[in-house]
Design a protein around this motif. Structure first.
Motif, PDB file in Angstrom:
ATOM      1  N   MET A 129     -10.247   5.278 -11.829  1.00  0.00           N
ATOM      2  CA  MET A 129      -8.821   5.380 -11.605  1.00  0.00           C
ATOM      3  C   MET A 129      -8.524   5.060 -10.157  1.00  0.00           C
ATOM      4  O   MET A 129      -9.280   5.436  -9.265  1.00  0.00           O
ATOM      5  N   LYS A 130      -7.421   4.362  -9.931  1.00  0.00           N
ATOM      6  CA  LYS A 130      -6.954   4.072  -8.577  1.00  0.00           C
ATOM      7  C   LYS A 130      -5.496   4.472  -8.461  1.00  0.00           C
ATOM      8  O   LYS A 130      -4.733   4.331  -9.419  1.00  0.00           O
ATOM      9  N   LEU A 131      -5.112   4.941  -7.306  1.00  0.00           N
ATOM     10  CA  LEU A 131      -3.734   5.261  -7.022  1.00  0.00           C
ATOM     11  C   LEU A 131      -3.229   4.249  -6.001  1.00  0.00           C
ATOM     12  O   LEU A 131      -3.845   4.064  -4.948  1.00  0.00           O
ATOM     13  N   HIS A 132      -2.128   3.568  -6.313  1.00  0.00           N
ATOM     14  CA  HIS A 132      -1.555   2.564  -5.418  1.00  0.00           C
ATOM     15  C   HIS A 132      -0.192   3.026  -4.929  1.00  0.00           C
ATOM     16  O   HIS A 132       0.483   3.820  -5.587  1.00  0.00           O
ATOM     17  N   THR A 133       0.218   2.487  -3.815  1.00  0.00           N
ATOM     18  CA  THR A 133       1.545   2.731  -3.280  1.00  0.00           C
ATOM     19  C   THR A 133       2.411   1.522  -3.579  1.00  0.00           C
ATOM     20  O   THR A 133       2.023   0.390  -3.280  1.00  0.00           O
ATOM     21  N   TYR A 134       3.586   1.755  -4.173  1.00  0.00           N
ATOM     22  CA  TYR A 134       4.529   0.690  -4.529  1.00  0.00           C
ATOM     23  C   TYR A 134       5.845   1.006  -3.829  1.00  0.00           C
ATOM     24  O   TYR A 134       6.438   2.060  -4.062  1.00  0.00           O
ATOM     25  N   LEU A 135       6.285   0.090  -2.975  1.00  0.00           N
ATOM     26  CA  LEU A 135       7.502   0.296  -2.193  1.00  0.00           C
ATOM     27  C   LEU A 135       8.621  -0.607  -2.683  1.00  0.00           C
ATOM     28  O   LEU A 135       8.380  -1.782  -2.992  1.00  0.00           O
ATOM     29  N   ASN A 136       9.829  -0.072  -2.733  1.00  0.00           N
ATOM     30  CA  ASN A 136      11.013  -0.874  -3.021  1.00  0.00           C
ATOM     31  C   ASN A 136      11.762  -1.133  -1.724  1.00  0.00           C
ATOM     32  O   ASN A 136      11.835  -0.252  -0.858  1.00  0.00           O
ATOM     33  N   TYR A 137      12.316  -2.333  -1.619  1.00  0.00           N
ATOM     34  CA  TYR A 137      13.082  -2.742  -0.446  1.00  0.00           C
ATOM     35  C   TYR A 137      14.449  -3.239  -0.891  1.00  0.00           C
ATOM     36  O   TYR A 137      14.613  -3.709  -2.015  1.00  0.00           O
ATOM     37  N   GLY A 138      15.402  -3.174   0.003  1.00  0.00           N
ATOM     38  CA  GLY A 138      16.763  -3.593  -0.304  1.00  0.00           C
ATOM     39  C   GLY A 138      17.041  -5.034   0.050  1.00  0.00           C
ATOM     40  O   GLY A 138      18.119  -5.344   0.545  1.00  0.00           O
ATOM     41  N   GLY A 139      16.080  -5.921  -0.188  1.00  0.00           N
ATOM     42  CA  GLY A 139      16.268  -7.341   0.089  1.00  0.00           C
ATOM     43  C   GLY A 139      15.419  -7.869   1.227  1.00  0.00           C
ATOM     44  O   GLY A 139      15.510  -9.043   1.572  1.00  0.00           O
ATOM     45  N   ASN A 140      14.595  -7.019   1.838  1.00  0.00           N
ATOM     46  CA  ASN A 140      13.780  -7.465   2.976  1.00  0.00           C
ATOM     47  C   ASN A 140      12.288  -7.235   2.762  1.00  0.00           C
ATOM     48  O   ASN A 140      11.526  -7.082   3.715  1.00  0.00           O
ATOM     49  N   CYS A 141      11.845  -7.243   1.520  1.00  0.00           N
ATOM     50  CA  CYS A 141      10.425  -7.037   1.208  1.00  0.00           C
ATOM     51  C   CYS A 141       9.557  -8.107   1.875  1.00  0.00           C
ATOM     52  O   CYS A 141       8.535  -7.789   2.474  1.00  0.00           O
ATOM     53  N   GLN A 142       9.971  -9.365   1.775  1.00  0.00           N
ATOM     54  CA  GLN A 142       9.169 -10.434   2.357  1.00  0.00           C
ATOM     55  C   GLN A 142       9.031 -10.250   3.870  1.00  0.00           C
ATOM     56  O   GLN A 142       7.940 -10.370   4.418  1.00  0.00           O
ATOM     57  N   GLN A 143      10.130  -9.917   4.549  1.00  0.00           N
ATOM     58  CA  GLN A 143      10.073  -9.711   5.998  1.00  0.00           C
ATOM     59  C   GLN A 143       9.156  -8.536   6.338  1.00  0.00           C
ATOM     60  O   GLN A 143       8.380  -8.612   7.289  1.00  0.00           O
ATOM     61  N   ALA A 144       9.250  -7.453   5.573  1.00  0.00           N
ATOM     62  CA  ALA A 144       8.411  -6.287   5.832  1.00  0.00           C
ATOM     63  C   ALA A 144       6.936  -6.617   5.644  1.00  0.00           C
ATOM     64  O   ALA A 144       6.112  -6.331   6.519  1.00  0.00           O
ATOM     65  N   PHE A 145       6.584  -7.255   4.522  1.00  0.00           N
ATOM     66  CA  PHE A 145       5.179  -7.579   4.264  1.00  0.00           C
ATOM     67  C   PHE A 145       4.641  -8.576   5.292  1.00  0.00           C
ATOM     68  O   PHE A 145       3.501  -8.449   5.738  1.00  0.00           O
ATOM     69  N   ARG A 146       5.431  -9.554   5.678  1.00  0.00           N
ATOM     70  CA  ARG A 146       4.982 -10.509   6.712  1.00  0.00           C
ATOM     71  C   ARG A 146       4.761  -9.787   8.043  1.00  0.00           C
ATOM     72  O   ARG A 146       3.811 -10.073   8.766  1.00  0.00           O
ATOM     73  N   PHE A 147       5.661  -8.839   8.379  1.00  0.00           N
ATOM     74  CA  PHE A 147       5.532  -8.059   9.606  1.00  0.00           C
ATOM     75  C   PHE A 147       4.251  -7.226   9.567  1.00  0.00           C
ATOM     76  O   PHE A 147       3.481  -7.199  10.527  1.00  0.00           O
ATOM     77  N   TYR A 148       3.999  -6.535   8.451  1.00  0.00           N
ATOM     78  CA  TYR A 148       2.786  -5.712   8.329  1.00  0.00           C
ATOM     79  C   TYR A 148       1.534  -6.587   8.365  1.00  0.00           C
ATOM     80  O   TYR A 148       0.512  -6.192   8.926  1.00  0.00           O
ATOM     81  N   GLU A 149       1.623  -7.759   7.776  1.00  0.00           N
ATOM     82  CA  GLU A 149       0.482  -8.678   7.798  1.00  0.00           C
ATOM     83  C   GLU A 149       0.173  -9.101   9.231  1.00  0.00           C
ATOM     84  O   GLU A 149      -0.975  -9.052   9.679  1.00  0.00           O
ATOM     85  N   GLU A 150       1.206  -9.459   9.970  1.00  0.00           N
ATOM     86  CA  GLU A 150       1.007  -9.948  11.342  1.00  0.00           C
ATOM     87  C   GLU A 150       0.586  -8.843  12.303  1.00  0.00           C
ATOM     88  O   GLU A 150      -0.307  -9.031  13.128  1.00  0.00           O
TER      89      GLU A 150
END
Length: 137
Positions: A1-22
């Motif tokens: 079993m694995k537990l994952h975190t799933y986040l909802n964004y109000g239209g800026n998911c791509q910006q958030a993930f790119r920021f966290y990646e960088e």
């Protein structure tokens, strides 16, 4: 079993993930817009660039997310992503990046359990704890 975190964004998911990646050393393994899905006609045209599903690795954790309609979006409350780092310098660096444009709940400081600890919500609506832990007895 694995537990994952799933986040909802109000239209800026791509910006958030790119920021966290960088800035957090994350690695995006998937990013799918609603316009790229097999049946894109099901999504309103103004939502074609919104993220239907994104997935990334940060450290030893997989993080998933997507955009929801802005009227349904609520910033995270009572739940935090807790990020443990190996140095005071790294804690301070990440705190400066994530707190910019966000809301600080507890400023970066030394505590009885950590060389550095802080709590904040970043500009994307994600709540974080940043921790450079003291060695446990």
């Amino acid at each position: 079993m694995k537990l994952h975190t799933y986040l909802n964004y109000g239209g800026n998911c791509q910006q958030a993930f790119r920021f966290y990646e960088e800035h957090l050393g994350g690695q995006i393994s998937m990013m799918l817009t609603r316009g790229q899905q097999p049946n894109p006609e099901g999504a309103p045209p103004e939502w074609s660039d919104s993220i239907m599903y994104a997935r990334m690795d940060i450290g030893e954790t997989e993080l998933m997310g997507s955009d929801v309609p802005p009227d349904r979006f609520q910033p995270m409350r009572s739940a935090y992503l807790s990020l443990s780092v190996d140095s005071t310098e790294e804690a301070e660096r990440i705190y400066a990046l994530l707190s910019e444009g966000g809301q600080v709940f507890m400023p970066m400081e030394e505590t009885f359990f950590a060389f550095r600890f802080a709590m904040l919500r970043d500009r994307f609506g994600t709540s974080w704890m940043i921790l450079h832990e003291r060695p446990r007895p």
